[in-house]
Design a protein around this motif. Structure first.
Motif, PDB file in Angstrom:
ATOM      1  N   ARG A   1       0.834  -1.213   0.000  1.00 24.59           N
ATOM      2  CA  ARG A   1       0.000   0.000   0.000  1.00 24.59           C
ATOM      3  C   ARG A   1       0.864   1.258   0.000  1.00 24.59           C
ATOM      4  O   ARG A   1       0.553   2.235  -0.679  1.00 24.59           O
ATOM      5  CB  ARG A   1      -0.958  -0.017   1.198  1.00 24.59           C
ATOM      6  CG  ARG A   1      -2.007  -1.118   1.108  1.00 24.59           C
ATOM      7  CD  ARG A   1      -3.070  -0.991   2.180  1.00 24.59           C
ATOM      8  NE  ARG A   1      -2.549  -1.100   3.531  1.00 24.59           N
ATOM      9  CZ  ARG A   1      -2.480  -2.229   4.231  1.00 24.59           C
ATOM     10  NH1 ARG A   1      -2.877  -3.370   3.693  1.00 24.59           N
ATOM     11  NH2 ARG A   1      -2.022  -2.224   5.469  1.00 24.59           N
TER      12      ARG A   1
ATOM     13  N   SER B   1       2.155   1.719  -3.477  1.00 23.39           N
ATOM     14  CA  SER B   1       1.113   2.186  -4.403  1.00 23.39           C
ATOM     15  C   SER B   1       0.833   3.677  -4.210  1.00 23.39           C
ATOM     16  O   SER B   1       0.591   4.398  -5.178  1.00 23.39           O
ATOM     17  CB  SER B   1      -0.163   1.359  -4.269  1.00 23.39           C
ATOM     18  OG  SER B   1      -0.847   1.654  -3.079  1.00 23.39           O
ATOM     19  N   GLU B   2       0.880   4.153  -2.972  1.00 26.52           N
ATOM     20  CA  GLU B   2       0.694   5.581  -2.721  1.00 26.52           C
ATOM     21  C   GLU B   2       1.857   6.390  -3.300  1.00 26.52           C
ATOM     22  O   GLU B   2       1.666   7.445  -3.875  1.00 26.52           O
ATOM     23  CB  GLU B   2       0.561   5.864  -1.216  1.00 26.52           C
ATOM     24  CG  GLU B   2      -0.813   5.589  -0.667  1.00 26.52           C
ATOM     25  CD  GLU B   2      -1.860   6.538  -1.215  1.00 26.52           C
ATOM     26  OE1 GLU B   2      -1.939   7.693  -0.765  1.00 26.52           O
ATOM     27  OE2 GLU B   2      -2.607   6.114  -2.102  1.00 26.52           O
TER      28      GLU B   2
ATOM     29  N   LYS C   1       3.709   5.569  -5.850  1.00 27.14           N
ATOM     30  CA  LYS C   1       3.553   5.575  -7.309  1.00 27.14           C
ATOM     31  C   LYS C   1       2.403   6.470  -7.743  1.00 27.14           C
ATOM     32  O   LYS C   1       2.486   7.145  -8.768  1.00 27.14           O
ATOM     33  CB  LYS C   1       3.361   4.152  -7.819  1.00 27.14           C
ATOM     34  CG  LYS C   1       4.639   3.342  -7.763  1.00 27.14           C
ATOM     35  CD  LYS C   1       4.472   2.003  -8.427  1.00 27.14           C
ATOM     36  CE  LYS C   1       5.825   1.316  -8.520  1.00 27.14           C
ATOM     37  NZ  LYS C   1       5.780   0.139  -9.378  1.00 27.14           N
ATOM     38  N   ARG C   2       1.317   6.481  -6.964  1.00 24.94           N
ATOM     39  CA  ARG C   2       0.178   7.345  -7.288  1.00 24.94           C
ATOM     40  C   ARG C   2       0.610   8.802  -7.325  1.00 24.94           C
ATOM     41  O   ARG C   2       0.161   9.580  -8.160  1.00 24.94           O
ATOM     42  CB  ARG C   2      -0.932   7.153  -6.252  1.00 24.94           C
ATOM     43  CG  ARG C   2      -2.160   8.047  -6.486  1.00 24.94           C
ATOM     44  CD  ARG C   2      -3.216   7.871  -5.415  1.00 24.94           C
ATOM     45  NE  ARG C   2      -2.790   8.305  -4.103  1.00 24.94           N
ATOM     46  CZ  ARG C   2      -2.806   9.576  -3.673  1.00 24.94           C
ATOM     47  NH1 ARG C   2      -3.212  10.545  -4.469  1.00 24.94           N
ATOM     48  NH2 ARG C   2      -2.422   9.883  -2.449  1.00 24.94           N
ATOM     49  N   LEU C   3       1.521   9.166  -6.433  1.00 19.38           N
ATOM     50  CA  LEU C   3       2.019  10.540  -6.382  1.00 19.38           C
ATOM     51  C   LEU C   3       3.132  10.797  -7.394  1.00 19.38           C
ATOM     52  O   LEU C   3       3.627  11.920  -7.496  1.00 19.38           O
ATOM     53  CB  LEU C   3       2.508  10.865  -4.972  1.00 19.38           C
ATOM     54  CG  LEU C   3       1.412  10.890  -3.905  1.00 19.38           C
ATOM     55  CD1 LEU C   3       2.015  10.972  -2.520  1.00 19.38           C
ATOM     56  CD2 LEU C   3       0.446  12.028  -4.154  1.00 19.38           C
TER      57      LEU C   3
ATOM     58  N   VAL D   1      -8.682  15.122  -4.789  1.00 22.30           N
ATOM     59  CA  VAL D   1      -7.599  14.577  -5.615  1.00 22.30           C
ATOM     60  C   VAL D   1      -6.991  15.683  -6.472  1.00 22.30           C
ATOM     61  O   VAL D   1      -5.770  15.826  -6.566  1.00 22.30           O
ATOM     62  CB  VAL D   1      -8.103  13.403  -6.478  1.00 22.30           C
ATOM     63  CG1 VAL D   1      -7.084  13.011  -7.527  1.00 22.30           C
ATOM     64  CG2 VAL D   1      -8.439  12.202  -5.597  1.00 22.30           C
TER      65      VAL D   1
ATOM     66  N   LYS E   1      -3.016  17.761  -6.237  1.00 19.74           N
ATOM     67  CA  LYS E   1      -2.082  17.824  -7.358  1.00 19.74           C
ATOM     68  C   LYS E   1      -1.590  19.239  -7.637  1.00 19.74           C
ATOM     69  O   LYS E   1      -0.647  19.427  -8.388  1.00 19.74           O
ATOM     70  CB  LYS E   1      -2.738  17.268  -8.628  1.00 19.74           C
ATOM     71  CG  LYS E   1      -3.006  15.783  -8.580  1.00 19.74           C
ATOM     72  CD  LYS E   1      -3.694  15.313  -9.839  1.00 19.74           C
ATOM     73  CE  LYS E   1      -4.022  13.839  -9.775  1.00 19.74           C
ATOM     74  NZ  LYS E   1      -4.763  13.393 -10.965  1.00 19.74           N
TER      75      LYS E   1
END
Length: 145
Positions: A7, A10-11, A13-15, A80, A84
């Motif tokens: 997890r 994944s966070e 990579k999401r960022l 979201v 960004k």
């Protein structure tokens, strides 16, 4: 079921961050970050607080359930998008929210005289609402080109 390390990865990579970048945010070494993502070690609260500051959903990392699950779809989409934005973009969004929010009313008996000073730098838009009393001076512009 996903592990803590999966997890966390994944966070990251999401960022759109690399392990060295993420480690820098969390104030740890790259090897420590790798150990966290491989479930060989677990971080301190200070690390979690630091990574939360760049938009990591720490509830998801810790528990496997997204913090945004309590939000409606449109609230989640706004959050979201807001995460960004750079600092200037976030200031603009907050200005819009403040500008369209109904001001709280103050009874005349409790009215308070305020000395408000506004300083503008760069190309940040501003919205002013409420009572504006004289004298007011607004200087617009800068150096001549």
């Amino acid at each position: 079921m996903d592990t803590f390390g999966q997890r966390l990865k994944s966070e990251r990579k999401r960022l759109g961050m690399t392990q060295p970048e993420f480690a820098l945010v969390g104030k740890v070494e790259k090897g420590t970050q790798i150990n966290y993502e491989q479930d060989k070690r677990f971080p301190s609260a200070d690390y979690l607080i630091a990574i939360a500051s760049v938009g990591v959903d720490t509830q998801y990392v810790l528990h496997g359930t997204a913090a945004s699950s309590a939000l409606t779809d449109d609230e989640n989409e706004l959050l979201v998008g807001y995460r960004k934005l750079d600092l200037r973009g976030k200031a603009r969004v907050l200005g819009v929210v403040e500008g369209i929010t109904e001001p709280t009313t103050v009874s005349p008996a409790k009215s308070v005289e305020r000395n408000t000073q506004m300083v503008f730098h760069g190309k940040v838009g501003q919205q002013i609402h409420g009572d504006i009393t004289a004298p007011q001076t607004i200087n617009v512009g800068g150096k001549k080109k």
